[in-house]
Design an enzyme around this catalytic site. Structure first.
Site, PDB file in Angstrom:
ATOM      1  N   CYS A 114       0.420   3.445   3.070  1.00 49.53           N
ATOM      2  CA  CYS A 114       1.048   3.042   4.149  1.00 49.53           C
ATOM      3  C   CYS A 114       2.428   3.307   4.398  1.00 49.53           C
ATOM      4  CB  CYS A 114       0.856   1.446   4.352  1.00 49.53           C
ATOM      5  SG  CYS A 114      -1.128   0.969   3.898  1.00 49.53           S
ATOM      6  N   CYS A 153       0.864  -1.461   0.149  1.00 54.23           N
ATOM      7  CA  CYS A 153       0.164  -0.093  -0.134  1.00 54.23           C
ATOM      8  C   CYS A 153       0.954   1.232  -0.003  1.00 54.23           C
ATOM      9  CB  CYS A 153      -0.840   0.015   1.260  1.00 54.23           C
ATOM     10  SG  CYS A 153      -1.751   1.519   1.604  1.00 54.23           S
TER      11      CYS A 153
END
Length: 237
Positions: A164, A161
């Site tokens: 992230c 991600c």
């Protein structure tokens, strides 16, 4: 010079394609409830995991097949689908799945749906899924960490991600500044899918949760103002 012009033309085409996908996003991105309900109504649902093969191998929705716009056999995979039946697509969030859903609709498919929140929403809401390994952290161990520390910041996401990854340097700054006054726990989908599923409250990556004395102070979907909010909460202890 000819090669440069060709590259510029390709870049322009890609840019306008992305803009087109973004404009159509609301037309085929649906909530988890709608996505799940429609799948349940199909005897043999056509489910596509639009992530990379490495991600798919670790975990995926039961019955899903794996390919995306960059797959070498993309045309063959599309040809194997039934255009008259709905197609259900998901990715890590809703990026690649939106692009793929739009492409299917442009190719004449009757229905193509992208899951809002992607695999994070599916697993994080406790829906059934395939996983190839046991989680390193159990829900009981998670709860014990929360109970054993006055302040705990939990970072839930995935190494695949993009958003992230942006959280990590912020966490390091927070860790350096608050030291032993704050326990930081990082939970990723690749190593701990079951605890994410057991929480039944994760709908997007990254999700940040701050606990104080066992209670949730805040829960953030995304990293906006993370450090500011952590500093403010801990200053009020």
């Amino acid at each position: 010079m000819k090669k440069i012009i060709e590259n510029i033309q390709i870049a322009i085409i890609v840019l306008f394609s992305i803009i087109g996908f973004a404009q159509d996003k609301s037309s085929n991105t649906v909530s988890l409830d709608v996505f799940y309900s429609k799948i349940q109504n199909e005897k043999q649902p056509q489910i596509i995991d639009a992530r990379g093969p490495e991600e798919f191998a670790l975990n995926h929705i039961n019955g899903a097949v794996n390919f995306n716009l960059e797959s070498k056999d993309y045309a063959q995979r599309i040809a194997a689908l039934d255009k008259s039946k709905p197609v259900f697509i998901y990715s890590i969030g809703a990026g690649r799945s939106v692009w793929l859903a739009n492409d299917l609709l442009k190719k004449g498919f009757k229905e193509a749906y992208s899951l809002q929140g992607g695999i994070a929403n599916w697993i994080g809401s406790g829906k059934p899924f395939y996983v190839n390994s046991k989680s390193k952290l159990t829900l009981e161990e998670y709860k014990k960490v929360i109970a054993d520390n006055d302040a705990v910041l939990v970072d839930i996401g995935s190494k695949y991600c993009g958003a992230c990854k942006k959280v990590k340097p912020i966490l390091e700054t927070i860790r350096t500044e608050h030291g032993s006054n704050l326990k930081i726990v990082e939970i990723d989908l690749e190593e701990n899918p079951q605890v994410i599923a057991d929480l039944k409250s994760i709908h997007v990556f990254p999700t940040l949760i701050l606990y104080q004395n066992g209670k949730i102070v805040f829960k953030k979907e995304g990293l906006n103002d993370l450090k500011k909010d952590v500093d403010l909460a801990l200053a009020q202890k």
